[in-house]
Design a protein around this motif. Structure first.
Motif, PDB file in Angstrom:
ATOM      1  N   SER A  51       0.726  -1.092   0.128  1.00 21.59           N
ATOM      2  CA  SER A  51       0.107  -0.008  -0.078  1.00 21.59           C
ATOM      3  C   SER A  51       0.967   1.297  -0.007  1.00 21.59           C
ATOM      4  O   SER A  51       0.372   2.349  -0.492  1.00 21.59           O
ATOM      5  N   ASP A  52       1.946   1.143   0.827  1.00 26.12           N
ATOM      6  CA  ASP A  52       2.930   2.530   0.668  1.00 26.12           C
ATOM      7  C   ASP A  52       3.401   2.844  -0.393  1.00 26.12           C
ATOM      8  O   ASP A  52       4.019   3.708  -0.612  1.00 26.12           O
ATOM      9  N   HIS A  53       3.357   1.961  -1.522  1.00 26.84           N
ATOM     10  CA  HIS A  53       3.802   2.236  -2.893  1.00 26.84           C
ATOM     11  C   HIS A  53       2.825   2.432  -4.080  1.00 26.84           C
ATOM     12  O   HIS A  53       3.230   2.870  -5.207  1.00 26.84           O
ATOM     13  N   ILE A  54       1.604   2.106  -3.593  1.00 23.91           N
ATOM     14  CA  ILE A  54       0.600   2.208  -4.734  1.00 23.91           C
ATOM     15  C   ILE A  54      -0.921   2.703  -4.234  1.00 23.91           C
ATOM     16  O   ILE A  54      -1.853   3.081  -5.051  1.00 23.91           O
ATOM     17  N   LYS A  55      -0.687   3.482  -3.125  1.00 23.83           N
ATOM     18  CA  LYS A  55      -2.033   3.900  -2.464  1.00 23.83           C
ATOM     19  C   LYS A  55      -2.693   4.772  -3.720  1.00 23.83           C
ATOM     20  O   LYS A  55      -4.050   4.750  -3.662  1.00 23.83           O
ATOM     21  N   GLY A  56      -1.987   5.743  -4.261  1.00 24.24           N
ATOM     22  CA  GLY A  56      -2.696   6.924  -5.098  1.00 24.24           C
ATOM     23  C   GLY A  56      -2.578   6.292  -6.725  1.00 24.24           C
ATOM     24  O   GLY A  56      -3.184   6.992  -7.487  1.00 24.24           O
ATOM     25  N   LEU A  57      -2.214   5.129  -6.911  1.00 19.93           N
ATOM     26  CA  LEU A  57      -1.844   4.622  -8.209  1.00 19.93           C
ATOM     27  C   LEU A  57      -3.315   4.544  -9.174  1.00 19.93           C
ATOM     28  O   LEU A  57      -3.354   5.117 -10.191  1.00 19.93           O
ATOM     29  N   GLY A  58      -4.349   4.018  -8.379  1.00 19.13           N
ATOM     30  CA  GLY A  58      -5.642   3.967  -9.080  1.00 19.13           C
ATOM     31  C   GLY A  58      -6.343   5.360  -9.501  1.00 19.13           C
ATOM     32  O   GLY A  58      -6.480   5.770 -10.857  1.00 19.13           O
ATOM     33  N   VAL A  59      -6.192   6.429  -8.623  1.00 20.69           N
ATOM     34  CA  VAL A  59      -6.778   7.705  -8.904  1.00 20.69           C
ATOM     35  C   VAL A  59      -5.946   8.454  -9.872  1.00 20.69           C
ATOM     36  O   VAL A  59      -6.302   8.910 -10.965  1.00 20.69           O
ATOM     37  N   LEU A  60      -4.490   8.418  -9.969  1.00 19.47           N
ATOM     38  CA  LEU A  60      -3.614   9.065 -10.868  1.00 19.47           C
ATOM     39  C   LEU A  60      -3.809   8.277 -12.208  1.00 19.47           C
ATOM     40  O   LEU A  60      -4.058   9.087 -13.280  1.00 19.47           O
ATOM     41  N   ALA A  61      -3.828   6.905 -12.415  1.00 18.45           N
ATOM     42  CA  ALA A  61      -3.608   6.308 -13.625  1.00 18.45           C
ATOM     43  C   ALA A  61      -5.046   6.621 -14.280  1.00 18.45           C
ATOM     44  O   ALA A  61      -4.940   6.964 -15.605  1.00 18.45           O
ATOM     45  N   ARG A  62      -6.246   6.511 -13.692  1.00 17.46           N
ATOM     46  CA  ARG A  62      -7.631   6.728 -14.139  1.00 17.46           C
ATOM     47  C   ARG A  62      -7.820   8.391 -14.758  1.00 17.46           C
ATOM     48  O   ARG A  62      -8.104   8.467 -15.981  1.00 17.46           O
ATOM     49  N   LYS A  63      -7.506   9.281 -13.748  1.00 10.13           N
ATOM     50  CA  LYS A  63      -7.764  10.320 -14.243  1.00 10.13           C
ATOM     51  C   LYS A  63      -6.896  11.216 -15.229  1.00 10.13           C
ATOM     52  O   LYS A  63      -7.446  11.890 -15.981  1.00 10.13           O
ATOM     53  N   TYR A  64      -5.583  10.691 -15.365  1.00 11.09           N
ATOM     54  CA  TYR A  64      -4.618  11.180 -16.512  1.00 11.09           C
ATOM     55  C   TYR A  64      -4.280  10.238 -17.516  1.00 11.09           C
ATOM     56  O   TYR A  64      -3.345  10.345 -18.135  1.00 11.09           O
ATOM     57  N   ASN A  65      -4.823   8.993 -17.337  1.00 11.27           N
ATOM     58  CA  ASN A  65      -4.371   7.751 -18.329  1.00 11.27           C
ATOM     59  C   ASN A  65      -3.064   7.756 -18.357  1.00 11.27           C
ATOM     60  O   ASN A  65      -2.411   7.580 -19.518  1.00 11.27           O
ATOM     61  N   ILE A  66      -2.288   7.461 -17.204  1.00 10.30           N
ATOM     62  CA  ILE A  66      -0.828   7.261 -17.194  1.00 10.30           C
ATOM     63  C   ILE A  66      -0.682   5.818 -17.266  1.00 10.30           C
ATOM     64  O   ILE A  66      -1.317   4.998 -16.396  1.00 10.30           O
ATOM     65  N   PRO A  67       0.389   5.407 -18.073  1.00  8.88           N
ATOM     66  CA  PRO A  67       0.662   3.904 -18.220  1.00  8.88           C
ATOM     67  C   PRO A  67       1.561   3.694 -16.860  1.00  8.88           C
ATOM     68  O   PRO A  67       2.117   4.360 -16.191  1.00  8.88           O
ATOM     69  N   ILE A  68       1.281   2.207 -16.499  1.00  4.26           N
ATOM     70  CA  ILE A  68       1.727   1.619 -15.313  1.00  4.26           C
ATOM     71  C   ILE A  68       2.639   0.817 -15.766  1.00  4.26           C
ATOM     72  O   ILE A  68       2.442  -0.356 -16.318  1.00  4.26           O
ATOM     73  N   TYR A  69       3.899   0.794 -15.123  1.00  2.00           N
ATOM     74  CA  TYR A  69       5.124  -0.419 -15.620  1.00  2.00           C
ATOM     75  C   TYR A  69       5.363  -0.997 -14.181  1.00  2.00           C
ATOM     76  O   TYR A  69       5.482  -0.384 -13.361  1.00  2.00           O
ATOM     77  N   ALA A  70       5.068  -2.394 -14.529  1.00  5.56           N
ATOM     78  CA  ALA A  70       5.500  -3.267 -13.420  1.00  5.56           C
ATOM     79  C   ALA A  70       5.626  -4.648 -13.925  1.00  5.56           C
ATOM     80  O   ALA A  70       5.128  -4.891 -15.018  1.00  5.56           O
TER      81      ALA A  70
END
Length: 265
Positions: free
Chosen positions: A59-78
């Protein structure tokens, strides 16, 4: 290339790395609002982010991931393992499948003019990695959440211009503290976190004349404090088997509640 910790600590992590044309985040472990404020402080915005590099699914590495990726259509590399773990966490909300970009440890890839080198780390997560980012002959590295390090780790952190390494806990504070015994053993174990002493020893292995800045990151709120982390790491460097002293390099603690200074390399 610019390098800055937006927030770093056991309660949330987000690091900025960028060139003149490309902006990346390594992890998004605090709220989207907090990340936006941190980016604004360095004259950037979330809509300018070209990708988010995820180290692992805690959680301390992805807590804001969903909001950011959805709102700004940001690619997620993992890694594939991390992506699968992220998808199983309902609190993140639904993330468009097309935003996921699978990567592999030891497989270098490019995002615009930045070259990314993920490398495996020892941590109790699905398929965790740390990152080395290069641009125009300069390189920075981010290595946190590793219970142990070895020659492989050191090799990926050689010849950096700036680095953020984990100094998670003071061993004595952890051992006498209030954490339950199994949690203490997990943190101290080979898939846990680096102590202040081991952070200093790792730093001794990667010091070189061109290193401009060292950030100590991912400090435990309960089992460490800034001055202790700093003094312990500095003592390891100055007394260690290397030709340097701690005051040969800018060493500073990355804050949990505000941006670090921006480092240009």
């Amino acid at each position: 290339m610019n390098f800055c910790s937006i927030t770093s600590g056991s309660s949330g992590n987000c690091i900025y790395v960028g060139s003149e044309k490309t902006s990346l985040l390594i992890d998004a472990g605090v709220s989207g609002k907090r990340i936006e404020a941190g980016l604004n402080a360095i004259d950037r915005t979330s809509k300018e982010i070209d990708g988010i590099l995820i180290t692992h699914e805690h959680s301390d590495h992805i807590k804001g991931l969903g909001v950011l990726a959805r709102k700004y259509n940001i690619p997620i590399y993992a890694t594939q393992g991390t992506i699968a773990a992220i998808k199983s966490i309902s609190s993140l909300g639904r993330i468009d499948e097309q935003l996921y970009c699978p990567i592999e440890a030891d497989q270098t890839f490019d995002i615009s003019d930045l070259r990314i080198s993920p490398f495996a780390i020892s941590h109790d997560a699905a398929q965790p990695v740390a990152y080395r980012v290069e641009h125009g002959g300069s390189a920075v590295g981010v290595a946190t959440d590793l219970g142990v390090y070895n020659d492989y780790t050191v090799e990926h952190l050689r010849n950096l211009d700036a680095v953020l390494i984990e100094a998670n806990h003071d061993i004595n504070m952890l051992q006498v503290g209030s954490y339950p015994y199994p949690l203490k053993q997990r943190i101290l174990g080979n898939r846990g976190h680096l102590s202040n002493e081991n952070a200093g020893r790792l730093l001794c292995e990667i010091l070189h004349d061109r290193l401009k800045t060292v950030f100590l990151g991912h400090l435990s709120k309960e089992n460490n404090y800034e001055e202790l982390a700093y003094e312990t790491v500095c003592a390891e460097v100055t007394l260690g088997d290397n030709p340097y002293r701690a005051n040969d390099f800018p060493i500073m603690v990355a804050k949990r509640d505000c941006n670090s200074p921006m480092v240009a390399v």
